[in-house]
Design a protein around this motif. Structure first.
Motif, mmCIF file in Angstrom:
data_model
loop_
_atom_site.group_PDB
_atom_site.id
_atom_site.type_symbol
_atom_site.label_atom_id
_atom_site.label_comp_id
_atom_site.label_asym_id
_atom_site.label_seq_id
_atom_site.Cartn_x
_atom_site.Cartn_y
_atom_site.Cartn_z
ATOM 1 N N UNK A 1 0.835 -1.194 0.000
ATOM 2 C CA UNK A 1 0.000 0.000 0.000
ATOM 3 C C UNK A 1 0.870 1.244 0.000
ATOM 4 N N UNK A 2 0.268 2.371 -0.385
ATOM 5 C CA UNK A 2 1.040 3.610 -0.439
ATOM 6 C C UNK A 2 1.396 4.106 0.954
ATOM 7 N N UNK A 3 0.503 3.860 1.944
ATOM 8 C CA UNK A 3 0.800 4.174 3.347
ATOM 9 C C UNK A 3 1.443 5.542 3.540
ATOM 10 N N UNK A 4 0.785 6.558 3.025
ATOM 11 C CA UNK A 4 1.350 7.903 3.103
ATOM 12 C C UNK A 4 1.443 8.421 4.535
ATOM 13 N N UNK A 5 0.810 7.754 5.499
ATOM 14 C CA UNK A 5 0.819 8.237 6.880
ATOM 15 C C UNK A 5 1.762 7.440 7.789
ATOM 16 N N UNK A 6 2.517 6.518 7.203
ATOM 17 C CA UNK A 6 3.470 5.754 8.002
ATOM 18 C C UNK A 6 4.473 6.651 8.731
ATOM 19 N N UNK A 7 5.015 7.699 8.089
ATOM 20 C CA UNK A 7 5.933 8.581 8.822
ATOM 21 C C UNK A 7 5.314 9.202 10.070
ATOM 22 N N UNK A 8 4.010 9.497 10.017
ATOM 23 C CA UNK A 8 3.338 10.042 11.196
ATOM 24 C C UNK A 8 3.277 9.013 12.317
ATOM 25 N N UNK A 9 2.982 7.771 11.965
ATOM 26 C CA UNK A 9 2.953 6.712 12.977
ATOM 27 C C UNK A 9 4.300 6.624 13.686
ATOM 28 N N UNK A 10 5.365 6.652 12.895
ATOM 29 C CA UNK A 10 6.698 6.572 13.471
ATOM 30 C C UNK A 10 7.028 7.816 14.291
ATOM 31 N N UNK A 11 6.552 8.966 13.851
ATOM 32 C CA UNK A 11 6.802 10.198 14.596
ATOM 33 C C UNK A 11 6.154 10.167 15.979
ATOM 34 N N UNK A 12 5.030 9.472 16.066
ATOM 35 C CA UNK A 12 4.369 9.332 17.364
ATOM 36 C C UNK A 12 4.947 8.176 18.176
ATOM 37 N N UNK A 13 6.013 7.568 17.686
ATOM 38 C CA UNK A 13 6.726 6.557 18.458
ATOM 39 C C UNK A 13 6.302 5.129 18.225
ATOM 40 N N UNK A 14 5.452 4.889 17.225
ATOM 41 C CA UNK A 14 4.982 3.521 16.972
ATOM 42 C C UNK A 14 6.049 2.696 16.263
ATOM 43 N N UNK A 15 6.039 1.411 16.545
ATOM 44 C CA UNK A 15 6.828 0.461 15.763
ATOM 45 C C UNK A 15 5.953 0.014 14.604
ATOM 46 N N UNK A 16 6.423 0.234 13.384
ATOM 47 C CA UNK A 16 5.651 -0.101 12.187
ATOM 48 C C UNK A 16 6.254 -1.343 11.531
ATOM 49 N N UNK A 17 5.406 -2.350 11.297
ATOM 50 C CA UNK A 17 5.842 -3.620 10.707
ATOM 51 C C UNK A 17 5.113 -3.811 9.380
ATOM 52 N N UNK A 18 5.870 -3.978 8.297
ATOM 53 C CA UNK A 18 5.272 -4.219 6.989
ATOM 54 C C UNK A 18 4.915 -5.697 6.826
ATOM 55 N N UNK A 19 3.748 -5.938 6.234
ATOM 56 C CA UNK A 19 3.246 -7.300 6.050
ATOM 57 C C UNK A 19 3.012 -7.550 4.565
ATOM 58 N N UNK A 20 3.505 -8.659 4.065
ATOM 59 C CA UNK A 20 3.227 -9.047 2.676
ATOM 60 C C UNK A 20 1.734 -9.386 2.564
ATOM 61 N N UNK A 21 1.109 -8.896 1.497
ATOM 62 C CA UNK A 21 -0.298 -9.196 1.304
ATOM 63 C C UNK A 21 -1.191 -7.989 1.525
ATOM 64 N N UNK A 22 -2.507 -8.171 1.439
ATOM 65 C CA UNK A 22 -3.469 -7.074 1.561
ATOM 66 C C UNK A 22 -3.729 -6.684 3.014
ATOM 67 N N UNK A 23 -4.619 -5.712 3.168
ATOM 68 C CA UNK A 23 -4.999 -5.207 4.492
ATOM 69 C C UNK A 23 -5.447 -6.321 5.430
ATOM 70 N N UNK A 24 -6.255 -7.236 4.912
ATOM 71 C CA UNK A 24 -6.767 -8.320 5.747
ATOM 72 C C UNK A 24 -5.639 -9.130 6.374
ATOM 73 N N UNK A 25 -4.538 -9.297 5.645
ATOM 74 C CA UNK A 25 -3.398 -10.035 6.179
ATOM 75 C C UNK A 25 -2.705 -9.253 7.291
ATOM 76 N N UNK A 26 -2.641 -7.931 7.140
ATOM 77 C CA UNK A 26 -2.043 -7.101 8.189
ATOM 78 C C UNK A 26 -2.842 -7.213 9.480
ATOM 79 N N UNK A 27 -4.157 -7.230 9.353
ATOM 80 C CA UNK A 27 -5.019 -7.396 10.534
ATOM 81 C C UNK A 27 -4.790 -8.769 11.158
ATOM 82 N N UNK A 28 -4.738 -9.804 10.330
ATOM 83 C CA UNK A 28 -4.561 -11.165 10.843
ATOM 84 C C UNK A 28 -3.245 -11.302 11.600
#
Length: 325
Positions: A99-126
């Motif tokens: 995904x384009x995930x244009x807001x990932x930098x904001x997540x990181x700025x707020x201190x979140x650990x961001x993990x990329x998942x192969x596959x669609x949104x449903x896989x990220x949720x799973x």
């Protein structure tokens, strides 16, 4: 709220304005109806997702969790990261790698650990759900064990609308991916009606992308149950990512709400959503994400075929405050 402010006093209930559509009514041939925008862009991170994120972080704090997790395309992850930081919790956010995930930098700025998942949104949720179970984290995902928290948080939108209008509107249009927000708003209106605080329950209208959303797909085929969507039908873009759902995680409840309220569901192209967001900005001074502008498109479509006897509300999300004109 200022970025970096960790005061627990900031974890307060949210409230957003109801803006009456003025200049756009004639252009959209809506002169016969009073149309309002429930503008969720006034929330701290700019979307309705703040409501669920705030509620989940509050539950995590109350129950002694130190970490909250969610799978997201963008907006929800930013909101969870934001409120987790305010509460002093760790946020682990799973995002689909493609995904384009244009807001990932904001997540990181707020201190979140961001993990990329192969596959669609449903896989990220799973992956987020399984990680929560394995690590003892708080699960803030839609359709998960704590799903009721999101639904309750979104039900407050209904209470605000009633307070602002004096009664329930005739129609409420809501952008849908999983359908969680629509379900929450419907339950809010249902409870208010049963308690005698309103004279009606609005007709709930779902607005989404025409490029694969299970709610729209199922309703358009006359089904009261979620129908499987073929992966081959999916056309994900930076515009429709928040709305695409091969499997809408609250599809059953959302379809029940739409049918019970005699509502409808509509899907729109990227170009239609982008055009409507531009019109909202130009004519109403309201910044709306194209995906959320689908709600106003749905209002127009619904009113073409249905007469209404009261106000109509479109739930609109943005990332900035209303511009001064």
């Amino acid at each position: 709220m200022e970025e970096g402010d960790s005061s627990s006093s900031k974890l307060l209930a949210l409230s957003t304005p109801l803006l009456k559509l003025t200049s756009l009514r004639k252009l959209l041939n809506l002169d016969g109806a009073a149309v309002y925008l429930k503008y969720e862009g006034y929330n701290p991170t700019g979307t309705h997702k703040d409501r669920a994120a705030l509620a989940h972080v509050g539950e995590a704090v109350l129950n002694g969790y130190d970490t909250v997790t969610v799978g997201t395309c963008g907006n929800y992850g930013v909101a969870v990261a934001y409120y987790a930081r305010l509460a002093g919790l760790r946020a682990v956010i799973f995002v689909p790698k493609g995904y384009s995930n244009s807001r990932v930098p904001e997540m990181k700025r707020y201190g979140a650990r961001v993990v990329e998942v192969e596959g669609p949104y449903e896989d990220a949720v799973a992956v987020s759900v399984s990680s929560a179970r394995a690590n003892g984290w708080y699960d803030a995902n839609p359709g998960s064990v704590n799903d009721h928290v999101s639904i309750e948080a979104y039900s407050l939108i209904a209470r605000e609308i009633v307070r602002q209008l004096g009664d329930a509107p005739a129609v409420v249009a809501v952008p849908v991916g999983n359908g969680t927000t629509l379900v929450g708003i419907y339950h809010g209106f249902y409870r208010l009606y049963r308690a005698g605080e309103t004279t009606r329950i609005p007709r709930m209208v779902a607005a989404s992308t025409s490029n694969a959303n299970q709610l729209v797909y199922s309703w358009s085929r006359g089904s009261t149950e979620p129908l499987p969507v073929e992966v081959s039908e999916v056309r994900e873009t930076p515009v429709n990512e928040p709305l695409v759902a091969i499997r809408s995680l609250n599809a059953e409840e959302a379809l029940r709400a739409i049918y019970a309220s005699k509502g409808a569901a509509f899907g729109f192209s990227d170009s239609e959503m982008v055009e409507m967001s531009i019109l909202l900005r130009a004519f109403e001074g309201v910044s709306a994400l194209p995906a959320s502008a689908s709600a106003l498109l749905a209002v127009r479509e619904y009113l073409k075929a249905n007469e209404v006897d009261g106000p109509v509300v479109a739930v609109i999300t943005g990332r900035w405050r209303r511009e001064k004109r």
